[in-house]
Write a protein that holds these residues in place. Structure first.
Motif, mmCIF file in Angstrom:
data_model
loop_
_atom_site.group_PDB
_atom_site.id
_atom_site.type_symbol
_atom_site.label_atom_id
_atom_site.label_comp_id
_atom_site.label_asym_id
_atom_site.label_seq_id
_atom_site.Cartn_x
_atom_site.Cartn_y
_atom_site.Cartn_z
ATOM 1 N N PHE A 141 4.390 0.740 1.650
ATOM 2 C CA PHE A 141 4.269 -0.307 3.055
ATOM 3 C C PHE A 141 4.098 -1.620 2.549
ATOM 4 C CE2 PHE A 141 3.451 4.406 4.317
ATOM 5 C CZ PHE A 141 4.029 4.499 5.416
ATOM 6 N N VAL A 142 4.762 -2.489 3.142
ATOM 7 C CA VAL A 142 4.377 -3.826 2.800
ATOM 8 C C VAL A 142 4.580 -4.707 3.844
ATOM 9 C CG1 VAL A 142 5.418 -3.695 0.570
ATOM 10 C CG2 VAL A 142 6.952 -3.913 2.367
ATOM 11 N N GLU A 143 4.120 -6.223 3.802
ATOM 12 C CA GLU A 143 4.443 -7.135 4.662
ATOM 13 C C GLU A 143 5.712 -7.780 4.286
ATOM 14 O OE1 GLU A 143 3.029 -11.914 5.304
ATOM 15 O OE2 GLU A 143 1.931 -10.606 3.961
ATOM 16 N N GLY A 187 5.142 -12.349 9.907
ATOM 17 C CA GLY A 187 5.014 -10.921 9.111
ATOM 18 C C GLY A 187 5.462 -9.546 10.020
ATOM 19 N N ILE A 188 6.372 -8.789 9.419
ATOM 20 C CA ILE A 188 6.375 -7.500 9.914
ATOM 21 C C ILE A 188 6.138 -6.408 8.972
ATOM 22 C CG2 ILE A 188 8.181 -8.218 11.748
ATOM 23 C CD1 ILE A 188 10.170 -7.062 10.081
ATOM 24 N N ILE A 189 5.634 -5.139 9.400
ATOM 25 C CA ILE A 189 5.435 -4.105 8.391
ATOM 26 C C ILE A 189 6.844 -3.442 8.022
ATOM 27 C CG2 ILE A 189 4.180 -2.011 7.743
ATOM 28 C CD1 ILE A 189 2.743 -5.018 7.858
ATOM 29 N N ASN A 190 7.188 -3.434 6.785
ATOM 30 C CA ASN A 190 8.344 -2.655 6.265
ATOM 31 C C ASN A 190 7.842 -1.614 5.341
ATOM 32 O OD1 ASN A 190 10.005 -4.289 7.626
ATOM 33 N ND2 ASN A 190 11.405 -4.863 5.799
ATOM 34 N N PHE A 237 0.902 -1.155 -0.085
ATOM 35 C CA PHE A 237 -0.132 -0.199 -0.098
ATOM 36 C C PHE A 237 0.748 1.100 0.125
ATOM 37 C CE2 PHE A 237 -2.691 -3.338 1.673
ATOM 38 C CZ PHE A 237 -3.845 -3.052 1.093
ATOM 39 N N GLY A 238 0.457 2.428 -0.741
ATOM 40 C CA GLY A 238 1.601 3.352 -0.711
ATOM 41 C C GLY A 238 0.755 4.713 -0.593
ATOM 42 N N LEU A 239 1.576 5.576 -0.269
ATOM 43 C CA LEU A 239 1.181 7.200 -0.332
ATOM 44 C C LEU A 239 2.394 8.003 -0.743
ATOM 45 C CD1 LEU A 239 -0.252 7.742 3.369
ATOM 46 C CD2 LEU A 239 -1.574 7.599 1.255
ATOM 47 N N SER A 261 0.186 -8.037 8.430
ATOM 48 C CA SER A 261 0.116 -8.033 7.154
ATOM 49 C C SER A 261 -0.925 -6.918 6.618
ATOM 50 C CB SER A 261 -0.134 -9.220 6.554
ATOM 51 O OG SER A 261 -1.533 -9.713 6.806
ATOM 52 N N TYR A 262 -1.233 -6.908 5.363
ATOM 53 C CA TYR A 262 -2.182 -5.948 4.851
ATOM 54 C C TYR A 262 -1.995 -4.666 5.586
ATOM 55 C CZ TYR A 262 -6.528 -5.274 2.274
ATOM 56 O OH TYR A 262 -7.554 -4.581 1.541
ATOM 57 N N PRO A 263 -0.860 -3.891 5.410
ATOM 58 C CA PRO A 263 -0.703 -2.490 5.875
ATOM 59 C C PRO A 263 -1.535 -1.461 5.125
ATOM 60 C CG PRO A 263 1.218 -2.951 4.722
ATOM 61 C CD PRO A 263 0.340 -4.089 4.634
ATOM 62 N N PHE A 264 -2.893 -1.485 5.543
ATOM 63 C CA PHE A 264 -3.875 -0.379 4.720
ATOM 64 C C PHE A 264 -3.622 0.840 5.356
ATOM 65 C CE2 PHE A 264 -7.577 1.760 3.723
ATOM 66 C CZ PHE A 264 -7.945 1.518 2.386
ATOM 67 N N VAL A 265 -2.675 1.618 4.494
ATOM 68 C CA VAL A 265 -2.608 3.035 4.993
ATOM 69 C C VAL A 265 -3.340 4.141 4.172
ATOM 70 C CG1 VAL A 265 -0.685 4.762 4.873
ATOM 71 C CG2 VAL A 265 -0.013 2.520 5.143
ATOM 72 N N PHE A 266 -3.709 5.122 4.822
ATOM 73 C CA PHE A 266 -4.994 6.257 4.521
ATOM 74 C C PHE A 266 -4.645 7.454 5.268
ATOM 75 C CE2 PHE A 266 -6.865 3.786 7.679
ATOM 76 C CZ PHE A 266 -7.871 4.863 8.150
ATOM 77 N N GLU A 267 -5.086 8.535 4.562
ATOM 78 C CA GLU A 267 -5.217 9.730 4.846
ATOM 79 C C GLU A 267 -6.642 10.227 5.573
ATOM 80 O OE1 GLU A 267 -1.497 11.638 3.274
ATOM 81 O OE2 GLU A 267 -3.107 11.448 1.843
#
Length: 298
Positions: free
Chosen positions: A59-61, A70-73, A48-50, A97-103
């Motif tokens: 941001f990835v698993e 898994g960790i978030i990198n 997921f990206g910004l 996992s699944y690091p859903f990033v949002f504003e």
């Protein structure tokens, strides 16, 4: 997870906005920049990206078969999609996992999958992009899997898979609603709004339009994360959601040998992030890893 096969994922950056991919219905026409994996029996997935200050924050698993966790990198890329920095932003005793990033609401948030912790935790960027803090006032009724929030006119919706029973993690789509991001959240319907293995588990960022929302869903019928099935949800929401099947997106030939699955399609401005899968069959090496992992827990 079988010792007779190992799923290795790879993350790619498609040089096209997510709506363009939806309209074309294929990844084949687009150029893709593939990110390198961190080493043997490790992979990067669920991207997921910004964009911030002219740089793409991905941001990835990061998963390692040696630890089975898994960790978030984070990878920071410039405008040419060259990697400038790479490091860990979130690591817990449980799998992430699944690091859903949002504003939203003037803040930057992350909602990673962490059902083994027993809850769904929302994180706020205290110092973007490296420092994140849990938000204790966020309330959700279960440890939702691949939870994906969407802001709509009347509040917030959350699309997610239930953590239990295990069979429903890839076959049941549920919807919750809240007036604000912090909740409290309540399920909109007593039963799942979808119940099949081909289009019930979230797999990326929704595409919101005035009269519809397009949802990227995982197709897990033949293999976990075999493809991304797009679903169109008509708006305004009726008594029961009305879904229309859209294109089914598979790994492009340019991803070879990672062409045996795809389970993320997430938009980030003028690019789209994906992951594709290679299945490696190597029982002896995986067996040794699993034995070592079990012995380390004794």
């Amino acid at each position: 997870m079988s010792i007779f096969r190992t799923d290795i994922w790879r993350t790619g950056i498609v040089r096209a906005p997510i709506a363009a991919i939806r309209d074309v219905g294929s990844l084949a026409p687009f150029s893709i920049r593939w990110l390198p994996n961190p080493g043997s029996f490790c992979f990067l997935a669920d991207p997921f990206g910004l964009w911030r200050d002219g740089k793409l924050h991905v941001f990835v698993e990061h998963y390692d078969y040696r630890t089975r966790k898994g960790i978030i990198n984070l990878l920071i890329l410039n405008g040419n999609l060259d990697v400038l920095e790479h490091g860990t932003v979130l690591s817990k005793p449980w799998h992430l996992s699944y690091p859903f990033v949002f504003e939203a609401e003037g803040e930057t948030w992350m909602l990673p999958e962490a059902h083994r912790s027993g809850r769904l935790t929302l994180y706020r960027a205290r110092r973007f992009p490296w420092t994140w803090e849990p938000v204790p006032e966020f309330l959700f009724p279960c440890a939702a899997i691949d939870a994906t929030p969407v802001r709509v006119k009347d509040g917030w919706w959350m699309f997610y898979a239930p953590p239990f029973p295990k069979t429903e993690r890839t076959t049941a789509l549920r919807m919750a609603r809240a007036d604000s991001l912090m909740g409290p959240w309540e399920d909109m319907f007593p039963l799942p709004v979808r119940g099949d293995g081909g289009s019930s588990r979230m797999g990326g960022t929704p595409i919101v339009q005035e009269n519809s929302i397009t949802l990227p869903m995982q197709d897990c019928r033949d293999t976990y994360g075999g493809a991304v099935q797009l679903l169109r949800l008509s708006l305004p929401l009726a008594d029961r959601p009305s879904f229309t099947m859209g294109p089914r997106l598979t790994a492009p030939l340019s991803a070879n040998p990672f062409v045996e699955g795809m389970h993320t399609l997430s938009g980030a401005g003028d690019v789209t992030l994906i992951d594709t899968k290679q299945i490696v069959r190597n029982a002896p090496r995986r067996l040794l890893m699993d034995v070592r992992h079990r012995l380390s827990r004794i």
